[in-house]
Design a protein around this motif. Structure first.
Motif, PDB file in Angstrom:
ATOM      1  N   GLY A  16      52.204  26.604  39.374  1.00 44.67           N
ATOM      2  CA  GLY A  16      51.378  27.108  38.272  1.00 44.67           C
ATOM      3  C   GLY A  16      50.894  28.537  38.469  1.00 44.67           C
ATOM      4  N   HIS A  17      51.115  29.112  39.665  1.00 42.98           N
ATOM      5  CA  HIS A  17      50.559  30.446  39.929  1.00 42.98           C
ATOM      6  C   HIS A  17      51.227  31.524  39.068  1.00 42.98           C
ATOM      7  N   ALA A  18      52.562  31.481  38.978  1.00 40.57           N
ATOM      8  CA  ALA A  18      53.266  32.496  38.188  1.00 40.57           C
ATOM      9  C   ALA A  18      52.831  32.428  36.718  1.00 40.57           C
ATOM     10  N   LYS A  19      52.693  31.193  36.225  1.00 40.54           N
ATOM     11  CA  LYS A  19      52.279  31.007  34.827  1.00 40.54           C
ATOM     12  C   LYS A  19      50.868  31.559  34.618  1.00 40.54           C
ATOM     13  N   ALA A  20      49.990  31.310  35.594  1.00 39.05           N
ATOM     14  CA  ALA A  20      48.610  31.796  35.495  1.00 39.05           C
ATOM     15  C   ALA A  20      48.583  33.325  35.470  1.00 39.05           C
ATOM     16  N   LEU A  21      49.479  33.951  36.239  1.00 39.58           N
ATOM     17  CA  LEU A  21      49.515  35.420  36.265  1.00 39.58           C
ATOM     18  C   LEU A  21      49.996  35.988  34.928  1.00 39.58           C
ATOM     19  N   VAL A  22      50.936  35.275  34.292  1.00 32.95           N
ATOM     20  CA  VAL A  22      51.414  35.718  32.973  1.00 32.95           C
ATOM     21  C   VAL A  22      50.248  35.694  31.982  1.00 32.95           C
ATOM     22  N   LYS A  23      49.457  34.623  32.054  1.00 32.79           N
ATOM     23  CA  LYS A  23      48.290  34.475  31.168  1.00 32.79           C
ATOM     24  C   LYS A  23      47.289  35.618  31.434  1.00 32.79           C
ATOM     25  N   ILE A  24      47.060  35.903  32.719  1.00 30.43           N
ATOM     26  CA  ILE A  24      46.128  36.978  33.087  1.00 30.43           C
ATOM     27  C   ILE A  24      46.631  38.321  32.567  1.00 30.43           C
ATOM     28  N   ALA A  25      47.952  38.532  32.639  1.00 23.78           N
ATOM     29  CA  ALA A  25      48.535  39.784  32.129  1.00 23.78           C
ATOM     30  C   ALA A  25      48.316  39.897  30.618  1.00 23.78           C
ATOM     31  N   THR A  48      46.742  46.275  37.641  1.00 20.64           N
ATOM     32  CA  THR A  48      45.609  46.121  38.571  1.00 20.64           C
ATOM     33  C   THR A  48      44.990  44.734  38.436  1.00 20.64           C
ATOM     34  N   GLU A  49      44.817  44.275  37.188  1.00 19.57           N
ATOM     35  CA  GLU A  49      44.211  42.953  36.968  1.00 19.57           C
ATOM     36  C   GLU A  49      45.109  41.842  37.532  1.00 19.57           C
ATOM     37  N   VAL A  50      46.423  41.989  37.348  1.00 19.14           N
ATOM     38  CA  VAL A  50      47.350  40.980  37.863  1.00 19.14           C
ATOM     39  C   VAL A  50      47.338  40.998  39.394  1.00 19.14           C
ATOM     40  N   GLN A  51      47.326  42.199  39.981  1.00 18.25           N
ATOM     41  CA  GLN A  51      47.300  42.308  41.449  1.00 18.25           C
ATOM     42  C   GLN A  51      46.049  41.652  42.031  1.00 18.25           C
TER      43      GLN A  51
END
Ligand SMILES: Cc1cc2nc3c(=O)[nH]c(=O)nc-3n(C[C@H](O)[C@H](O)[C@H](O)COP(=O)(O)OP(=O)(O)OC[C@H]3O[C@@H](n4cnc5c(N)ncnc54)[C@H](O)[C@@H]3O)c2cc1C
Length: 111
Positions: A16-25, A48-51
Motif C-alpha cells: 500500500g505504500h506506493a499507492k499512498a504516495l500517489v495519493k500524497i502526490a 518534496t511532499e512525496v519525499q
C-alpha cells in the motif's frame, strides 16, 4: 510488521505504500496549485511532499523499526549486502530520531 514467507518488507515493498504516495502526490498537486505554484515550483513542491512521506529504504511497516540483511525481502543473501544495509540503517535511524525529538528526549544531535 509486513512479511512475505518470513521475509520482512521494507521501503517501497511495504504493501500500500506506493499507492499512498500517489495519493500524497495528488493532494500536494492540489495544495500547490491552491498556493499559486506553477511549473518547476509546483513540481518541486510535489516532489518534496512525496519525499517527506516516503518510507526509508530499510524501514519496515512499523515506523522507526528497520530491517537489514537476510531478513529483508528481496535482498541477495550476501555478507556485503547485510553490512551495507546495516550501515545505511544508521543514517535512516538518525534521520528518524531527529524528525521525532519528542520520542528521544535524551538524544542531543551534534551541531
Ligand atoms: C552455507 C552458507 C554459505 C554462505 N556463503 C556466503 C559467501 O561465500 N559469501 C557471502 O557473501 N555470503 C554467504 N552466505 C550468506 C551470508 O552468510 C548471509 O547473507 C549473511 O550472514 C547475512 O547476515 P545477517 O546479519 O543478515 O544474518 P545472519 O548472519 O544470519 O545473522 C542473524 C543472527 O540473528 C540471530 N537470530 C535469529 N533469530 C533471532 C532471535 N529471535 N533473537 C535473537 N537473535 C536471533 C541468528 O542466530 C544470527 O546470529 C552464506 C550463507 C550460508 C548459509
Amino acid at each position: 510488521m509486513s512479511t512475505v514467507s518470513g521475509a520482512v518488507l521494507t521501503g517501497m515493498n511495504i504493501p500500500g505504500h506506493a499507492k499512498a504516495l500517489v495519493k500524497i502526490a495528488e493532494l500536494a498537486q492540489k495544495e500547490g496549485e491552491k498556493r499559486g505554484y506553477t511549473g518547476a515550483q509546483l513540481a518541486k513542491y510535489v516532489e518534496t511532499e512525496v519525499q517527506k512521506a516516503r518510507a526509508a529504504n530499510n524501514e519496515t511497516s512499523v515506523p522507526g523499526v528497520y530491517a537489514a540483511g537476510d531478513v529483508q525481502y528481496g535482498v541477495p543473501p550476501r555478507v556485503g549486502s547485510a553490512v551495507g544495509q546495516g550501515a545505511a540503517v544508521l543514517g535512516e535511524l538518525f534521520h528518524y530520531i531527529t524528525k521525532h525529538p519528542g520520542l528521544f528526549p535524551s538524544f542531543k544531535p551534534k551541531t
